[in-house]
Design a protein around this motif. Structure first.
Motif, PDB file in Angstrom:
ATOM      1  N   GLY A  95       0.778  -1.229   0.000  1.00 50.67           N
ATOM      2  CA  GLY A  95       0.000   0.000   0.000  1.00 50.67           C
ATOM      3  C   GLY A  95       0.809   1.278   0.000  1.00 50.67           C
ATOM      4  O   GLY A  95       0.246   2.372   0.100  1.00 50.67           O
ATOM      5  N   VAL A  96       2.134   1.165  -0.099  1.00 48.80           N
ATOM      6  CA  VAL A  96       3.008   2.340  -0.072  1.00 48.80           C
ATOM      7  C   VAL A  96       3.207   2.863  -1.490  1.00 48.80           C
ATOM      8  O   VAL A  96       3.444   2.087  -2.419  1.00 48.80           O
ATOM      9  CB  VAL A  96       4.374   1.995   0.556  1.00 48.80           C
ATOM     10  CG1 VAL A  96       5.328   3.180   0.481  1.00 48.80           C
ATOM     11  CG2 VAL A  96       4.187   1.542   2.004  1.00 48.80           C
ATOM     12  N   THR A  97       3.126   4.180  -1.656  1.00 49.00           N
ATOM     13  CA  THR A  97       3.316   4.802  -2.959  1.00 49.00           C
ATOM     14  C   THR A  97       4.748   5.297  -3.099  1.00 49.00           C
ATOM     15  O   THR A  97       5.177   6.190  -2.361  1.00 49.00           O
ATOM     16  CB  THR A  97       2.345   5.980  -3.160  1.00 49.00           C
ATOM     17  OG1 THR A  97       1.004   5.517  -3.010  1.00 49.00           O
ATOM     18  CG2 THR A  97       2.510   6.585  -4.549  1.00 49.00           C
ATOM     19  N   GLY A  98       5.494   4.698  -4.014  1.00 50.55           N
ATOM     20  CA  GLY A  98       6.850   5.144  -4.283  1.00 50.55           C
ATOM     21  C   GLY A  98       6.873   6.196  -5.373  1.00 50.55           C
ATOM     22  O   GLY A  98       6.020   6.203  -6.269  1.00 50.55           O
ATOM     23  N   VAL A 101      12.261  11.061  -8.104  1.00 47.79           N
ATOM     24  CA  VAL A 101      12.610  12.479  -8.025  1.00 47.79           C
ATOM     25  C   VAL A 101      13.594  12.753  -9.152  1.00 47.79           C
ATOM     26  O   VAL A 101      14.658  12.135  -9.209  1.00 47.79           O
ATOM     27  CB  VAL A 101      13.245  12.838  -6.664  1.00 47.79           C
ATOM     28  CG1 VAL A 101      13.802  14.253  -6.689  1.00 47.79           C
ATOM     29  CG2 VAL A 101      12.211  12.704  -5.542  1.00 47.79           C
ATOM     30  N   PRO A 102      13.248  13.638 -10.086  1.00 50.51           N
ATOM     31  CA  PRO A 102      14.126  13.899 -11.233  1.00 50.51           C
ATOM     32  C   PRO A 102      15.547  14.267 -10.796  1.00 50.51           C
ATOM     33  O   PRO A 102      15.746  15.095  -9.912  1.00 50.51           O
ATOM     34  CB  PRO A 102      13.444  15.074 -11.940  1.00 50.51           C
ATOM     35  CG  PRO A 102      11.995  14.934 -11.579  1.00 50.51           C
ATOM     36  CD  PRO A 102      11.999  14.428 -10.157  1.00 50.51           C
ATOM     37  N   GLY A 103      16.530  13.621 -11.410  1.00 50.88           N
ATOM     38  CA  GLY A 103      17.927  13.923 -11.126  1.00 50.88           C
ATOM     39  C   GLY A 103      18.488  13.256  -9.906  1.00 50.88           C
ATOM     40  O   GLY A 103      19.663  13.430  -9.584  1.00 50.88           O
ATOM     41  N   ALA A 104      17.665  12.466  -9.187  1.00 51.64           N
ATOM     42  CA  ALA A 104      18.117  11.813  -7.954  1.00 51.64           C
ATOM     43  C   ALA A 104      17.663  10.360  -7.974  1.00 51.64           C
ATOM     44  O   ALA A 104      16.572  10.037  -7.490  1.00 51.64           O
ATOM     45  CB  ALA A 104      17.549  12.530  -6.726  1.00 51.64           C
ATOM     46  N   PRO A 105      18.457   9.464  -8.559  1.00 46.66           N
ATOM     47  CA  PRO A 105      18.038   8.060  -8.699  1.00 46.66           C
ATOM     48  C   PRO A 105      17.641   7.434  -7.373  1.00 46.66           C
ATOM     49  O   PRO A 105      18.157   7.786  -6.304  1.00 46.66           O
ATOM     50  CB  PRO A 105      19.295   7.386  -9.266  1.00 46.66           C
ATOM     51  CG  PRO A 105      20.026   8.480  -9.962  1.00 46.66           C
ATOM     52  CD  PRO A 105      19.786   9.709  -9.131  1.00 46.66           C
ATOM     53  N   GLY A 106      16.721   6.489  -7.449  1.00 39.98           N
ATOM     54  CA  GLY A 106      16.187   5.842  -6.255  1.00 39.98           C
ATOM     55  C   GLY A 106      14.698   6.059  -6.165  1.00 39.98           C
ATOM     56  O   GLY A 106      14.081   6.649  -7.061  1.00 39.98           O
ATOM     57  N   ILE A 107      14.116   5.581  -5.070  1.00 38.92           N
ATOM     58  CA  ILE A 107      12.679   5.728  -4.864  1.00 38.92           C
ATOM     59  C   ILE A 107      12.423   6.408  -3.523  1.00 38.92           C
ATOM     60  O   ILE A 107      13.063   6.101  -2.515  1.00 38.92           O
ATOM     61  CB  ILE A 107      11.971   4.359  -4.936  1.00 38.92           C
ATOM     62  CG1 ILE A 107      12.109   3.777  -6.333  1.00 38.92           C
ATOM     63  CG2 ILE A 107      10.490   4.488  -4.564  1.00 38.92           C
ATOM     64  CD1 ILE A 107      11.504   4.619  -7.447  1.00 38.92           C
ATOM     65  N   TYR A 108      11.446   7.301  -3.521  1.00 36.42           N
ATOM     66  CA  TYR A 108      11.135   8.150  -2.373  1.00 36.42           C
ATOM     67  C   TYR A 108       9.665   7.989  -2.001  1.00 36.42           C
ATOM     68  O   TYR A 108       8.839   7.557  -2.811  1.00 36.42           O
ATOM     69  CB  TYR A 108      11.424   9.619  -2.716  1.00 36.42           C
ATOM     70  CG  TYR A 108      12.854   9.857  -3.141  1.00 36.42           C
ATOM     71  CD1 TYR A 108      13.784  10.378  -2.259  1.00 36.42           C
ATOM     72  CD2 TYR A 108      13.285   9.530  -4.436  1.00 36.42           C
ATOM     73  CE1 TYR A 108      15.105  10.581  -2.650  1.00 36.42           C
ATOM     74  CE2 TYR A 108      14.603   9.718  -4.823  1.00 36.42           C
ATOM     75  CZ  TYR A 108      15.503  10.243  -3.928  1.00 36.42           C
ATOM     76  OH  TYR A 108      16.807  10.426  -4.305  1.00 36.42           O
ATOM     77  N   VAL A 109       9.337   8.384  -0.755  1.00 35.16           N
ATOM     78  CA  VAL A 109       7.942   8.391  -0.308  1.00 35.16           C
ATOM     79  C   VAL A 109       7.631   9.743   0.314  1.00 35.16           C
ATOM     80  O   VAL A 109       8.520  10.424   0.832  1.00 35.16           O
ATOM     81  CB  VAL A 109       7.659   7.270   0.723  1.00 35.16           C
ATOM     82  CG1 VAL A 109       7.841   5.897   0.095  1.00 35.16           C
ATOM     83  CG2 VAL A 109       8.542   7.413   1.964  1.00 35.16           C
ATOM     84  N   ARG A 110       6.384  10.111   0.232  1.00 33.93           N
ATOM     85  CA  ARG A 110       5.931  11.318   0.925  1.00 33.93           C
ATOM     86  C   ARG A 110       5.808  11.006   2.403  1.00 33.93           C
ATOM     87  O   ARG A 110       5.111  10.071   2.795  1.00 33.93           O
ATOM     88  CB  ARG A 110       4.581  11.775   0.379  1.00 33.93           C
ATOM     89  CG  ARG A 110       4.656  12.439  -0.978  1.00 33.93           C
ATOM     90  CD  ARG A 110       3.305  12.958  -1.388  1.00 33.93           C
ATOM     91  NE  ARG A 110       2.679  13.761  -0.340  1.00 33.93           N
ATOM     92  CZ  ARG A 110       1.718  14.655  -0.556  1.00 33.93           C
ATOM     93  NH1 ARG A 110       1.273  14.844  -1.769  1.00 33.93           N
ATOM     94  NH2 ARG A 110       1.205  15.326   0.438  1.00 33.93           N
TER      95      ARG A 110
END
Length: 214
Positions: A95-98, A101-110
């Motif tokens: 249920g987590v939304t990944g 972020v442009p220019g910053a490889p990887g996955i982020y969450v709010r």
């Protein structure tokens, strides 16, 4: 990984390695020492992957796809996109939304709503050496849950992606994660998701196999 890649030929079967490391910092090939603020005795290992410094430790799923991109018929940009997509779909199972972020490889969450679907507003301006420019806080409101660093030689990949499940996050505060000062790092446990390392590893492995297979 390096020995495997250097010794493989056009007939070598691709592999995906899933593992969990003892506490260690790894530096990318262009890693800057100043991004290691205080290692507190944790080994710092120089590698030949891209990117800056990151932390690996128990409770983190590390995936190393050893893929022949020429055989697969894709280029590096598409490969990175598929890696990130696999992480996003793995998080989606809980249920987590990944987010990218442009220019910053990887996955982020709010951080305010990791389960919502509103886009992130973070942007990562870069200087000519690929390091984030010191302008405001482009990562306000987001946390990094997966790091990505790869190496491609003779169209074959190694190194890969690390997804945080339930780990000691304090060592991330002793570095500038991936070269970004003040970047917050999170794991699934921080977000309130209770799951097993093996469950996440299996999901991520299955996703990678389906998106990087023939």
């Amino acid at each position: 990984m390096r020995r495997f890649t250097e010794s493989r030929d056009d007939e070598t079967t691709d592999e995906i390695w899933l593992c969990e490391h003892a506490p260690v910092y790894t530096q990318g090939i262009a890693g800057r020492q100043e991004h290691v603020l205080n290692a507190h005795g944790i080994p710092v290992i120089a590698t030949n992957r891209g990117g800056q410094v990151t932390f690996h430790g128990p409770g983190q799923v590390v995936a190393y796809p050893l893929i022949d991109l020429k055989r697969l018929g894709i280029y590096v940009k598409e490969y990175v996109y598929r890696l990130e997509h696999c992480v996003i779909k793995t998080l989606e199972a809980d249920g987590v939304t990944g987010h990218r972020v442009p220019g910053a490889p990887g996955i982020y969450v709010r951080l305010d709503d990791p389960f919502g679907h509103a886009p992130v507003d973070a942007r990562a301006p870069r200087d000519r050496e690929g390091v984030r420019a010191a302008v405001g806080d482009p990562f306000a409101g987001v946390g990094k849950i997966a790091a990505l660093g790869i190496k491609v030689t003779r169209h074959c990949t190694y190194h890969g992606v690390a997804l945080n499940v339930a780990m000691d996050l304090q060592p991330f505060t002793w570095i500038n994660p991936c070269g970004y000062e003040g970047l917050k790092t999170v794991d699934l446990a921080t977000l309130g998701v209770s799951t097993e390392w093996a469950t996440v590893a299996r999901r991520l492995g299955d996703r990678l196999a389906s998106h990087l297979g023939p």
